[in-house]
Design a protein around this motif. Structure first.
Motif, mmCIF file in Angstrom:
data_model
loop_
_atom_site.group_PDB
_atom_site.id
_atom_site.type_symbol
_atom_site.label_atom_id
_atom_site.label_comp_id
_atom_site.label_asym_id
_atom_site.label_seq_id
_atom_site.Cartn_x
_atom_site.Cartn_y
_atom_site.Cartn_z
ATOM 1 N N ALA A 38 0.823 -1.217 0.000
ATOM 2 C CA ALA A 38 0.000 0.000 0.000
ATOM 3 C C ALA A 38 0.852 1.261 0.000
ATOM 4 C CB ALA A 38 -0.929 -0.008 1.216
ATOM 5 N N LEU A 39 1.977 1.219 0.705
ATOM 6 C CA LEU A 39 2.844 2.386 0.820
ATOM 7 C C LEU A 39 3.958 2.403 -0.228
ATOM 8 C CD1 LEU A 39 3.152 2.351 4.718
ATOM 9 C CD2 LEU A 39 1.811 3.958 3.328
ATOM 10 N N ALA A 40 4.011 1.367 -1.067
ATOM 11 C CA ALA A 40 5.089 1.215 -2.065
ATOM 12 C C ALA A 40 6.454 1.327 -1.383
ATOM 13 C CB ALA A 40 4.944 2.233 -3.192
ATOM 14 N N MET A 41 6.587 0.592 -0.279
ATOM 15 C CA MET A 41 7.810 0.626 0.537
ATOM 16 C C MET A 41 8.485 -0.722 0.512
ATOM 17 S SD MET A 41 7.171 2.480 4.188
ATOM 18 C CE MET A 41 8.758 2.668 4.944
ATOM 19 N N ASP A 42 9.781 -0.711 0.610
ATOM 20 C CA ASP A 42 10.559 -1.924 0.781
ATOM 21 C C ASP A 42 10.217 -2.511 2.156
ATOM 22 O OD1 ASP A 42 13.498 -2.682 2.169
ATOM 23 O OD2 ASP A 42 13.076 -3.616 0.244
ATOM 24 N N SER A 43 9.974 -3.816 2.227
ATOM 25 C CA SER A 43 9.538 -4.419 3.490
ATOM 26 C C SER A 43 10.595 -4.329 4.586
ATOM 27 C CB SER A 43 9.092 -5.871 3.278
ATOM 28 O OG SER A 43 10.150 -6.637 2.782
ATOM 29 N N THR A 44 11.880 -4.334 4.222
ATOM 30 C CA THR A 44 12.938 -4.197 5.224
ATOM 31 C C THR A 44 12.899 -2.818 5.866
ATOM 32 O OG1 THR A 44 14.326 -5.737 3.975
ATOM 33 C CG2 THR A 44 15.433 -4.376 5.622
ATOM 34 N N THR A 45 12.746 -1.785 5.064
ATOM 35 C CA THR A 45 12.640 -0.417 5.578
ATOM 36 C C THR A 45 11.380 -0.278 6.422
ATOM 37 O OG1 THR A 45 13.777 0.411 3.620
ATOM 38 C CG2 THR A 45 12.537 2.023 4.921
ATOM 39 N N LEU A 46 10.273 -0.825 5.946
ATOM 40 C CA LEU A 46 9.014 -0.768 6.686
ATOM 41 C C LEU A 46 9.159 -1.465 8.029
ATOM 42 C CD1 LEU A 46 6.016 -0.110 6.973
ATOM 43 C CD2 LEU A 46 5.525 -2.217 5.716
ATOM 44 N N THR A 47 9.777 -2.631 8.056
ATOM 45 C CA THR A 47 9.944 -3.385 9.303
ATOM 46 C C THR A 47 10.736 -2.583 10.323
ATOM 47 O OG1 THR A 47 9.785 -5.490 8.121
ATOM 48 C CG2 THR A 47 10.840 -5.538 10.287
ATOM 49 N N ARG A 48 11.767 -1.877 9.885
ATOM 50 C CA ARG A 48 12.549 -1.025 10.805
ATOM 51 C C ARG A 48 11.676 0.077 11.392
ATOM 52 N NH1 ARG A 48 16.830 -1.312 7.052
ATOM 53 N NH2 ARG A 48 16.208 0.681 6.186
ATOM 54 N N THR A 49 10.872 0.712 10.557
ATOM 55 C CA THR A 49 9.999 1.790 11.024
ATOM 56 C C THR A 49 8.913 1.238 11.944
ATOM 57 O OG1 THR A 49 10.434 2.994 8.973
ATOM 58 C CG2 THR A 49 8.552 3.721 10.277
ATOM 59 N N LEU A 50 8.348 0.081 11.610
ATOM 60 C CA LEU A 50 7.337 -0.537 12.465
ATOM 61 C C LEU A 50 7.903 -0.842 13.852
ATOM 62 C CD1 LEU A 50 5.620 -2.988 9.952
ATOM 63 C CD2 LEU A 50 4.590 -0.956 10.995
ATOM 64 N N LYS A 51 9.132 -1.305 13.903
ATOM 65 C CA LYS A 51 9.768 -1.630 15.193
ATOM 66 C C LYS A 51 9.873 -0.377 16.064
ATOM 67 C CE LYS A 51 11.747 -4.583 17.891
ATOM 68 N NZ LYS A 51 10.850 -5.421 18.665
ATOM 69 N N ILE A 52 10.266 0.743 15.475
ATOM 70 C CA ILE A 52 10.363 2.003 16.217
ATOM 71 C C ILE A 52 8.988 2.406 16.751
ATOM 72 C CG2 ILE A 52 10.824 4.486 16.003
ATOM 73 C CD1 ILE A 52 12.989 3.659 13.867
ATOM 74 N N ILE A 53 7.976 2.322 15.907
ATOM 75 C CA ILE A 53 6.623 2.701 16.318
ATOM 76 C C ILE A 53 6.114 1.738 17.396
ATOM 77 C CG2 ILE A 53 4.258 3.136 15.542
ATOM 78 C CD1 ILE A 53 5.382 3.647 12.743
ATOM 79 N N GLN A 54 6.416 0.474 17.236
ATOM 80 C CA GLN A 54 6.002 -0.519 18.228
ATOM 81 C C GLN A 54 6.697 -0.264 19.568
ATOM 82 O OE1 GLN A 54 7.179 -4.583 17.430
ATOM 83 N NE2 GLN A 54 5.416 -5.400 18.562
#
Length: 141
Positions: free
Chosen positions: A58-74
């Motif tokens: 949906a965000l047209a993002m690389d999953s590795t980059t997304l996972t890093r950002t999700l971890k910070i938000i989590q």
């Protein structure tokens, strides 16, 4: 700032993305939310139980980059994760703290939108948004 005009399409888009991101991050700073985090929180508020892959698409993002950002938000307790139907699948949801953070950041985001529109007053921003979305669709096929 004294940027140079780049002859590379990708370099030019990345250059524009960096300066716009910096503008939004600066305006959002009092909320403690970066624009990348804001977008993810908005998405999860609208679409609960999204998988990492679904968000990346949906965000047209690389999953590795997304996972890093999700971890910070989590780690900030703004989102939580559950196992999906497939044990390898991770489904994300915004927490009450995340919803509150999003509500706190929303007026600042609106200010960032207004400031960007003011700075780009001579640009057809609706046309720009349509064009960029069209590029995302075409290149991402």
């Amino acid at each position: 700032m004294n940027p140079i005009r780049l002859p590379c399409y990708c370099g030019s888009l990345r250059q524009a993305s960096r300066v716009v991101t910096q503008l939004y991050d600066q305006i959002l700073k009092p909320s403690g939310v970066k624009i990348t985090q804001f977008g993810i929180l908005k998405l999860l508020a609208a679409c609960p139980d999204m998988t990492t892959g679904g968000m990346a698409e949906a965000l047209a993002m690389d999953s590795t980059t997304l996972t890093r950002t999700l971890k910070i938000i989590q780690n900030n307790c703004w989102i939580d994760v559950a196992t999906g139907a497939d044990r390898r699948q991770r489904c994300w949801n915004i927490t009450e703290a995340g919803l509150q953070r999003l509500q706190d950041a929303e007026p600042l985001w609106k200010n960032a939108q207004k400031e960007f529109a003011r700075l780009a007053h001579d640009v057809d921003l609706d046309g720009l948004t349509r064009t960029v979305f069209h590029l995302v669709q075409k290149v991402g096929e």
